[in-house]
Motif scaffolding. Structure first.
Motif, PDB file in Angstrom:
ATOM      1  N   LYS A   1      -2.235   2.518  15.034  1.00  0.00           N
ATOM      2  CA  LYS A   1      -2.583   2.277  13.886  1.00  0.00           C
ATOM      3  C   LYS A   1      -2.305   3.528  13.083  1.00  0.00           C
TER       4      LYS A   1
ATOM      5  N   ALA B   1       1.208   3.417  12.038  1.00  0.00           N
ATOM      6  CA  ALA B   1       1.138   2.535  11.242  1.00  0.00           C
ATOM      7  C   ALA B   1       0.317   2.804   9.617  1.00  0.00           C
ATOM      8  N   ARG B   2      -0.025   4.112   9.641  1.00  0.00           N
ATOM      9  CA  ARG B   2      -0.697   4.647   8.577  1.00  0.00           C
ATOM     10  C   ARG B   2      -1.987   3.734   8.138  1.00  0.00           C
ATOM     11  N   VAL B   3      -2.522   3.079   9.028  1.00  0.00           N
ATOM     12  CA  VAL B   3      -3.699   2.487   8.738  1.00  0.00           C
ATOM     13  C   VAL B   3      -4.919   3.470   8.824  1.00  0.00           C
TER      14      VAL B   3
ATOM     15  N   ALA C   1      -3.575 -10.501  10.499  1.00  0.00           N
ATOM     16  CA  ALA C   1      -4.289  -9.693   9.760  1.00  0.00           C
ATOM     17  C   ALA C   1      -4.368  -9.786   8.092  1.00  0.00           C
ATOM     18  N   GLY C   2      -5.053 -10.081   7.594  1.00  0.00           N
ATOM     19  CA  GLY C   2      -5.027 -10.251   6.010  1.00  0.00           C
ATOM     20  C   GLY C   2      -4.662 -11.429   5.517  1.00  0.00           C
TER      21      GLY C   2
ATOM     22  N   ALA D   1       3.938  -9.721   0.348  1.00  0.00           N
ATOM     23  CA  ALA D   1       3.863  -8.673  -0.842  1.00  0.00           C
ATOM     24  C   ALA D   1       2.823  -7.503  -0.271  1.00  0.00           C
TER      25      ALA D   1
ATOM     26  N   PHE E   1       4.095  -1.710  -4.286  1.00  0.00           N
ATOM     27  CA  PHE E   1       2.807  -2.690  -4.112  1.00  0.00           C
ATOM     28  C   PHE E   1       2.538  -3.588  -5.319  1.00  0.00           C
TER      29      PHE E   1
ATOM     30  N   LEU F   1       1.827  -7.289  -4.940  1.00  0.00           N
ATOM     31  CA  LEU F   1       0.524  -7.697  -4.373  1.00  0.00           C
ATOM     32  C   LEU F   1      -0.599  -7.572  -5.364  1.00  0.00           C
TER      33      LEU F   1
ATOM     34  N   ALA G   1     -11.154  -6.485   6.105  1.00  0.00           N
ATOM     35  CA  ALA G   1     -10.143  -7.103   7.104  1.00  0.00           C
ATOM     36  C   ALA G   1      -8.714  -6.727   6.886  1.00  0.00           C
ATOM     37  N   ILE G   2      -8.287  -6.439   5.427  1.00  0.00           N
ATOM     38  CA  ILE G   2      -6.751  -6.267   5.425  1.00  0.00           C
ATOM     39  C   ILE G   2      -6.824  -4.525   5.533  1.00  0.00           C
ATOM     40  N   ILE G   3      -7.758  -3.744   4.959  1.00  0.00           N
ATOM     41  CA  ILE G   3      -7.678  -2.497   5.047  1.00  0.00           C
ATOM     42  C   ILE G   3      -7.613  -1.848   6.495  1.00  0.00           C
ATOM     43  N   ARG G   4      -8.272  -2.487   7.420  1.00  0.00           N
ATOM     44  CA  ARG G   4      -8.303  -2.027   8.815  1.00  0.00           C
ATOM     45  C   ARG G   4      -7.233  -2.346   9.523  1.00  0.00           C
ATOM     46  N   LYS G   5      -6.228  -3.195   9.058  1.00  0.00           N
ATOM     47  CA  LYS G   5      -4.851  -3.808   9.994  1.00  0.00           C
ATOM     48  C   LYS G   5      -3.751  -3.034   9.067  1.00  0.00           C
ATOM     49  N   VAL G   6      -3.804  -3.208   7.917  1.00  0.00           N
ATOM     50  CA  VAL G   6      -2.435  -2.910   7.222  1.00  0.00           C
ATOM     51  C   VAL G   6      -2.603  -1.614   6.217  1.00  0.00           C
ATOM     52  N   TYR G   7      -1.425  -0.831   6.126  1.00  0.00           N
ATOM     53  CA  TYR G   7      -1.402   0.189   5.392  1.00  0.00           C
ATOM     54  C   TYR G   7      -1.138  -0.517   4.011  1.00  0.00           C
ATOM     55  N   ILE G   8      -2.367  -0.148   2.749  1.00  0.00           N
ATOM     56  CA  ILE G   8      -2.103  -0.388   1.645  1.00  0.00           C
ATOM     57  C   ILE G   8      -2.667   0.733   0.626  1.00  0.00           C
TER      58      ILE G   8
ATOM     59  N   ASP H   1      -9.731   7.868   2.805  1.00  0.00           N
ATOM     60  CA  ASP H   1      -9.491   8.097   4.339  1.00  0.00           C
ATOM     61  C   ASP H   1     -10.677   7.728   5.391  1.00  0.00           C
TER      62      ASP H   1
ATOM     63  N   TYR I   1     -12.479   3.174   6.841  1.00  0.00           N
ATOM     64  CA  TYR I   1     -12.634   2.274   7.742  1.00  0.00           C
ATOM     65  C   TYR I   1     -13.506   2.952   8.829  1.00  0.00           C
TER      66      TYR I   1
END
Lengths: 245, 326
Positions: free
Chosen positions: A75, A78-80, A102-103, A119, B79, B82, B161-168, B320, B323
């Protein structure tokens, strides 16, 4: 990164989590407890001073028991998560296959979620139009494309997640226990796709509990033990150390 | 003493607090209808302008270094799809399960207006010429603010749920909430125009400038939304507290009563309420046919920029850590 060949570089990464004994969720509690000086945190270092590099075209395995810090490490790459100490850099387009699906918004259909997920990785709708058919076919969800995800089985969701995340040829692929998706038929398909990506020059970082898988797929590997690097090197050697422990 | 990031931030926030507190001691500046000496007027404008620009500049320097801005722009370009989808989805999911659909955005302000008009237009019938239009114009701006900030407050938590798994970039979430409220307010604007025509309100060309106060409100709401969505991660009960706050704020904003009936002292207090200025700006354009002067613009600008700067700072400083608290 000075070296052109280095795709992922992890330098002295440490990750600290605060484990508060009773989680404070409200302003009221916070004020009361801080007045009584009752706020305690227990520090927990999920990763301690981890460093390694992955070169272009390499398949790199991350091994370790449960709780060793594998997922945290992935993670961070992956920059999370942002590491507490140290730095990580990744060259090129990165496709994370961390937690599939996820998402996804359960209220929306596969079609909407495919565009949404695209997106999230920065792909414009036009680009997703091109990929759409392929994704649906790969996930074998043609009949259900307009059904809300909440009505899907977990296998269907995972298949869709895999199909979306791997629809692009990335420079770097990060996979967390990815090869346990769906039935054996779909697993074979996933493997084939990942091998295809490797063949086209993708650099892969993957975790697995399965030593044979690591041995057969990876050239090099790292073994984590309670957040620390136990050893880095040739995949077969690392597997031997893993088994001994 | 070196200027570290945090000292600068504290300085910025202190500056903001000080120059808003000074409103208290400059009552005329808020009301602005007493004949003032030119010197006093200029000094006030300069003071406020300075405050605003110092706040803006220092916060921008503090957060953005050159490469960082470039990087942020790139990530925004990446983004923006999105963002567009999030706004669209928010809009769709809001009306999907209601029979009246989008029409509801139009009906909602009209119905509220009807009820309040029935009661209050008798009380204030001499002070306010066209009560329905007066009320609706205030409500339009005020609801835009409360709705966008309340929705944005849960935007980060809601997308955990998104923030914990994907970088945005996480600011996408409060931004999309405020944007979707903006879309919503455009429907309320239709209701406003309808009432405007039906009640045969005098038309002023200045009504075409109405996007200006809406922009001020948008920027202000975005700033507040960023602060709230950030703090709500750490303090979940903030949602309830904020509900109480907005109710109080509503009574402190002259929505259904004329500002003129208030004693000077209370009016000074109300001058601290940014919503009063935005609402007044809107009414000035739509009802009175007067383009607000430099002073009003400065006040609105200062409020919205200060909110935005504080918002960006609070959000960036905490993003930062989110999470860890989900």
């Amino acid at each position: 990164m000075e070296n052109e060949q280095t795709m992922i570089s992890v330098e002295n990464v440490s990750m600290r989590f605060n484990l508060s004994k009773d989680k404070i969720m409200g302003l009221k509690e916070y004020v009361i407890k801080s007045l009584n000086r009752q706020i305690y945190f227990e520090e927990f270092w999920a990763l301690k001073d981890v460093s390694f590099e992955v070169n272009r075209g390499e398949v790199f395995g991350v091994m370790g028991l449960n709780g060793a810090g594998k997922s945290t490490l992935l993670k961070i790459i992956a920059r999370v998560y942002k590491p507490t100490l140290g730095a990580v850099s990744v060259r090129g387009e990165l496709a994370p296959l961390l937690e599939l699906g996820a998402g996804f918004d359960p209220e929306f259909s596969a079609r909407d979620n495919i565009y949404m997920n695209g997106a999230m990785f920065g792909h414009p709708p036009k680009y997703m139009d091109e990929k759409y058919e392929e994704i649906i076919d790969f996930a074998e969800l043609r009949e259900f494309e307009d059904v809300a995800i909440k009505n899907y089985s977990s296998g269907m969701t995972a298949r869709l997640g895999f199909a979306v995340a791997t629809s692009v040829q990335p420079d770097v692929l990060i996979a967390d226990e990815i090869l346990g998706v769906g039935d054996y038929k779909f697993q074979a398909k996933c493997k084939e796709r990942i091998f295809g990506m490797i063949g086209r020059g993708a650099t892969v970082l993957l975790t697995s509990h399965n030593e044979t898988q690591i041995k057969s797929m990876c050239s090099r590997a790292i073994l984590l033990r309670k957040g620390e690097v136990a050893c880095v090197g040739d995949a077969a050697e690392v597997c031997d150390v893993y088994k001994e422990a | 003493m070196t200027l570290t990031k945090h000292r600068l931030a504290l300085l910025t926030i202190a500056m903001t607090v000080i120059y808003f507190a000074l409103f208290m001691f400059l009552p005329e500046s808020v009301v602005g209808n007493r004949a003032e000496s030119l010197l006093l007027y200029i000094s006030k404008v300069m003071f406020l302008g300075m405050g605003a620009s110092v706040t803006t500049a220092s916060t921008l320097i503090l957060i953005y270094k050159k490469e960082f801005i470039k990087w942020q722009m790139e990530s925004f370009r990446r983004f923006k799809y999105l963002l567009r989808l999030l706004v669209k989805r928010d809009f769709v999911s809001r009306y999907r399960k209601s029979m009246l659909g989008v029409l509801w955005s139009l009906l909602n302000p009209l119905l509220t207006m009807l009820v309040i008009t029935m009661v209050f237009s008798y009380i204030f019938n001499r002070a306010i010429d066209n009560f329905p239009v007066y009320l609706l114009s205030g409500q339009l701006i005020f609801h835009f603010y409360t709705e966008s900030t309340t929705r944005a407050m849960n935007s980060v938590i809601g997308h955990q749920a998104i923030i914990r798994k994907v970088y945005i970039p996480k600011y996408i979430f409060p931004l999309s909430s405020v944007l979707s409220s903006l879309v919503n307010v455009l429907f309320s604007l239709i209701a406003f125009v309808l009432v405007f025509i039906v009640t045969r309100a005098p038309f002023h060309w200045t009504i075409l400038l109405v996007p200006i106060p809406m922009l001020y409100t948008f920027v202000f709401s975005l700033g507040v939304a960023m602060i709230l969505s950030s703090l709500a991660v750490f303090f979940r009960d903030l949602t309830y507290l904020y509900g109480i706050f907005t109710t109080l704020l509503m009574y402190l904003t002259p929505l259904f009563y004329p500002a003129e009936i208030l004693p000077r002292r209370v009016l000074t207090l109300i001058g601290l309420n940014p919503m009063y200025h935005f609402v007044d700006y809107f009414r000035s354009l739509a009802l009175r046919g007067v383009v607000p002067g430099l002073w009003a613009n400065m006040v609105c600008f200062a409020f919205s920029m200060a909110a935005l700067c504080c918002g960006v700072y609070v959000f960036m400083a905490n993003q930062d850590r989110y999470y860890l608290y989900f």
